[in-house]
Design an enzyme around this catalytic site. Structure first.
Site, PDB file in Angstrom:
ATOM      1  N   ILE A  20       0.830  -1.214   0.000  1.00  0.00           N
ATOM      2  CA  ILE A  20       0.000   0.000   0.000  1.00  0.00           C
ATOM      3  C   ILE A  20       0.862   1.262   0.000  1.00  0.00           C
ATOM      4  O   ILE A  20       0.345   2.365   0.222  1.00  0.00           O
ATOM      5  CB  ILE A  20      -0.983   0.020   1.186  1.00  0.00           C
ATOM      6  CG1 ILE A  20      -0.236  -0.068   2.528  1.00  0.00           C
ATOM      7  CG2 ILE A  20      -1.994  -1.109   1.052  1.00  0.00           C
ATOM      8  CD1 ILE A  20      -1.174   0.085   3.731  1.00  0.00           C
ATOM      9  N   GLY A  21       2.167   1.105  -0.238  1.00  0.00           N
ATOM     10  CA  GLY A  21       3.012   2.282  -0.429  1.00  0.00           C
ATOM     11  C   GLY A  21       3.793   2.736   0.775  1.00  0.00           C
ATOM     12  O   GLY A  21       4.190   3.905   0.848  1.00  0.00           O
ATOM     13  N   GLY A  22       4.063   1.834   1.731  1.00  0.00           N
ATOM     14  CA  GLY A  22       4.787   2.236   2.931  1.00  0.00           C
ATOM     15  C   GLY A  22       6.139   2.862   2.636  1.00  0.00           C
ATOM     16  O   GLY A  22       6.531   3.849   3.265  1.00  0.00           O
ATOM     17  N   ASP A  41       3.814  -4.534  -7.830  1.00  0.00           N
ATOM     18  CA  ASP A  41       3.209  -5.468  -6.865  1.00  0.00           C
ATOM     19  C   ASP A  41       2.124  -6.270  -7.574  1.00  0.00           C
ATOM     20  O   ASP A  41       1.440  -5.744  -8.472  1.00  0.00           O
ATOM     21  CB  ASP A  41       2.615  -4.720  -5.673  1.00  0.00           C
ATOM     22  CG  ASP A  41       2.519  -5.605  -4.443  1.00  0.00           C
ATOM     23  OD1 ASP A  41       3.258  -5.358  -3.478  1.00  0.00           O
ATOM     24  OD2 ASP A  41       1.700  -6.549  -4.443  1.00  0.00           O
ATOM     25  N   SER A  82      10.512  -4.182  -0.425  1.00  0.00           N
ATOM     26  CA  SER A  82       9.992  -4.891   0.746  1.00  0.00           C
ATOM     27  C   SER A  82       9.502  -6.260   0.284  1.00  0.00           C
ATOM     28  O   SER A  82       8.296  -6.511   0.198  1.00  0.00           O
ATOM     29  CB  SER A  82       8.855  -4.094   1.398  1.00  0.00           C
ATOM     30  OG  SER A  82       8.408  -4.736   2.578  1.00  0.00           O
ATOM     31  N   CYS A  85       8.164 -11.883   3.135  1.00  0.00           N
ATOM     32  CA  CYS A  85       8.927 -12.323   4.308  1.00  0.00           C
ATOM     33  C   CYS A  85       8.788 -13.814   4.592  1.00  0.00           C
ATOM     34  O   CYS A  85       9.578 -14.383   5.353  1.00  0.00           O
ATOM     35  CB  CYS A  85       8.479 -11.540   5.544  1.00  0.00           C
ATOM     36  SG  CYS A  85       6.751 -11.831   6.009  1.00  0.00           S
ATOM     37  N   SER A 380       2.400  -4.532   5.868  1.00  0.00           N
ATOM     38  CA  SER A 380       3.164  -3.336   5.548  1.00  0.00           C
ATOM     39  C   SER A 380       4.303  -3.126   6.545  1.00  0.00           C
ATOM     40  O   SER A 380       4.797  -4.082   7.158  1.00  0.00           O
ATOM     41  CB  SER A 380       2.231  -2.120   5.502  1.00  0.00           C
ATOM     42  OG  SER A 380       2.876  -1.027   4.907  1.00  0.00           O
TER      43      SER A 380
END
Length: 400
Positions: A20-22, A41, A82, A85, A380
Site C-alpha cells: 500500500i506504499g509504505g 506489486d 519490501s 517475508c 506493511s
C-alpha cells in the site's frame, strides 16, 4: 531540485513489492526531494489502495518476470524494496532462496549487474532472521561487488518512541565506489583500473560478510562513523498509547472480538492492552481474524481495573470489552499519514514534479473491507523507521 552528488541527477525511485506504499510514504516523510516513478506489486487489493492514494496503479507483472528494459527505461537511481517475508519465517518453513516467494528478489539481484542504469541507493525491509539467510548473503555480495557500502539494522518502532513493537531487518546501501569508465581492450591502464576495482570490491565484501551478525546494528540512533550510541539516545521516550486510540471505535460492533474466538483458546495468554499500556505487539496480516495469538494486541475497553490474560480461563475475558484495533489505529501506529474521507491521489505538484505539502496521505477506498485493510496494514511496515533510515543514513550527506 536538490540532486544526487554522484552524478548530479534528481533522486528517482522504483518501489518493488510496493504493497500500500509504505516505502513511498517513507520517502515523503524523510523530506528527501525525490519521487517514485513506478511501483511493482501483484496484490490487486494493495494496488487498488495504492492507486486510490497515489493516482496510478502499480505494475502487476510478476517481479521475477521483469526484463532489463522494464527497469532500465525508468532511469531510476534509487530502489526501495519490501520483498515477501515468508521464506524467512517459521510459517514459511525457512525455505529461504528455495521458496518460490523469494524468486522476485533473487531475479532483481541477477538483473542488477546487467542494468545500464544501475541505482546509486537501495533500501530493503524484511523480517528478523533475513540477516541469517542465504538471500541476505546473495544481496550483500551482489551489492558489494558493484561498489556499494552496506549498512544493516534490526530496528523496532519503540526505539523511535512509537508504542508498537515491530522488530524488522533493514538494509541500506549506497554506491560509494562506482565502476571505472568502460575500458577497451587496447587501453591497458583502464583495464588495470577495472581489475583493481573488482578486486577491491570483492575484498571489502568478503571482510564484511565475515563479520556475520556483528555487522548488524541493533540500536538507534547510532553514530555510523564510530558504531556507538549517542549520549542523548536514552532521551527517547515512548509516546502515550492513548494518543493513537480512537475512542469512537469502542462502539464499532465489527471490531468486537467474537466470544467464540476467545473461548476456543485454552491455556494460552492473550496480548491484552489498555490505553494506559506502554506499547502494543506486532500486528500481522492475520490480525482481525480468529487467529488471536501472535497476530497483534487486543484493546480492553471495559472493567479497566481488571488485569486478566485468560490463561486457562478465557471465559473471564468475556466482560472486558475486548476489541481489535481499528485500521485507522493500526495505520497511525505504523505512522502512515492517515486521513478519513478523502484521497490525495490528485495532490498538487510543483513545476519540478514534486508533490506539494501536505503530500500524499493514506485513505482506504470504500470497496475495501475492514478485514482487507487490516491484512494490508499487517503486511506493511513502519513508515517512520523507513523515513529515519532514508534521512539519517541513505541520503544523509549525498544531497546538496
Amino acid at each position: 531540485m536538490p540532486v544526487n552528488v554522484i552524478d548530479n541527477r534528481p533522486i528517482v525511485c522504483l518501489e518493488f513489492f510496493s504493497g500500500i506504499g509504505g516505502l513511498h510514504y517513507g520517502l515523503q516523510q524523510s523530506g528527501t526531494p525525490g519521487k517514485v516513478v513506478m511501483s511493482f506489486d501483484m496484490n490487486e487489493n494493495a494496488n487498488t489502495v495504492y492507486e486510490h492514494n497515489f493516482g496510478y496503479r502499480p505494475n502487476n507483472k510478476a517481479i521475477d518476470y521483469l526484463e532489463l528494459q522494464d527497469i532500465d527505461r525508468h532511469k531510476a537511481n534509487c530502489w526501495l524494496l519490501s520483498p515477501p517475508c515468508q521464506p524467512y519465517t517459521r510459517g514459511g518453513k525457512y525455505l529461504d532462496d528455495q521458496d518460490p516467494r523469494a524468486r522476485g528478489l533473487i531475479h532483481l539481484l541477477q538483473l542488477l549487474p546487467q542494468l545500464k542504469n544501475t541505482p546509486d541507493y537501495l533500501l530493503l525491509e524484511n523480517v528478523m532472521n533475513f540477516e541469517n539467510s542465504r538471500s541476505r548473503t546473495m544481496l550483500v555480495t551482489t551489492l558489494g561487488h558493484l561498489g556499494f557500502k552496506v549498512y544493516e539494522f534490526l530496528l523496532s518502532p519503540v526505539q523511535l518512541g512509537i508504542p508498537n513493537s515491530r522488530l524488522r531487518y533493514f538494509l541500506v546501501a549506497r554506491r560509494e565506489w562506482p565502476r571505472p569508465p568502460s575500458s577497451s581492450a587496447e587501453d591497458s591502464d583502464e583495464l588495470e583500473a577495472y581489475d583493481a576495482w573488482v578486486a577491491a570490491n570483492k575484498q571489502r565484501t568478503d571482510e564484511y560478510l565475515q563479520r556475520g551478525r556483528d555487522a548488524v546494528y541493533t540500536q538507534w540512533p547510532i553514530d555510523l562513523a564510530t558504531g556507538s550510541v549517542p549520549a542523548n539516545a536514552a532521551d527517547i521516550a515512548l509516546e502515550p498509547l492513548a494518543s493513537y486510540i480512537d475512542l469512537a471505535a469502542n462502539d464499532d460492533p465489527l471490531l468486537l472480538v467474537p466470544e467464540v474466538y476467545i473461548l476456543k483458546r485454552k491455556s494460552l495468554e492473550f496480548d491484552i492492552v489498555r490505553t494506559s499500556s506502554p506499547s502494543t505487539s506486532t500486528f500481522t496480516k492475520a490480525y482481525g481474524s480468529k487467529h488471536l495469538i501472535g497476530s497483534g494486541s487486543l484493546l480492553q475497553t471495559k472493567r479497566l481495573d481488571v488485569v486478566e490474560n485468560g490463561f486457562k480461563s478465557p471465559e473471564r475475558l468475556l466482560d472486558l470489552g475486548l476489541r481489535f484495533f481499528s485500521p485507522k489505529e493500526v495505520a497511525l501506529l505504523h505512522h502512515f499519514p492517515y486521513v478519513e474521507g478523502k484521497s490525495q491521489s490528485d495532490a498538487a505538484e510543483d513545476p519540478q514534479g514534486e508533490t506539494a505539502v501536505p503530500g500524499y496521505t493514506l485513505n482506504f477506498p470504500s470497496s475495501t473491507t475492514q478485514k482487507q485493510r487490516l491484512q494490508l496494514l499487517g503486511n506493511s511496515l513502519n513508515v517512520k523507521v523507513v523515513a529515519e533510515l532514508l534521512k539519517q543514513v541513505l541520503f544523509s550527506d549525498t544531497i546538496r
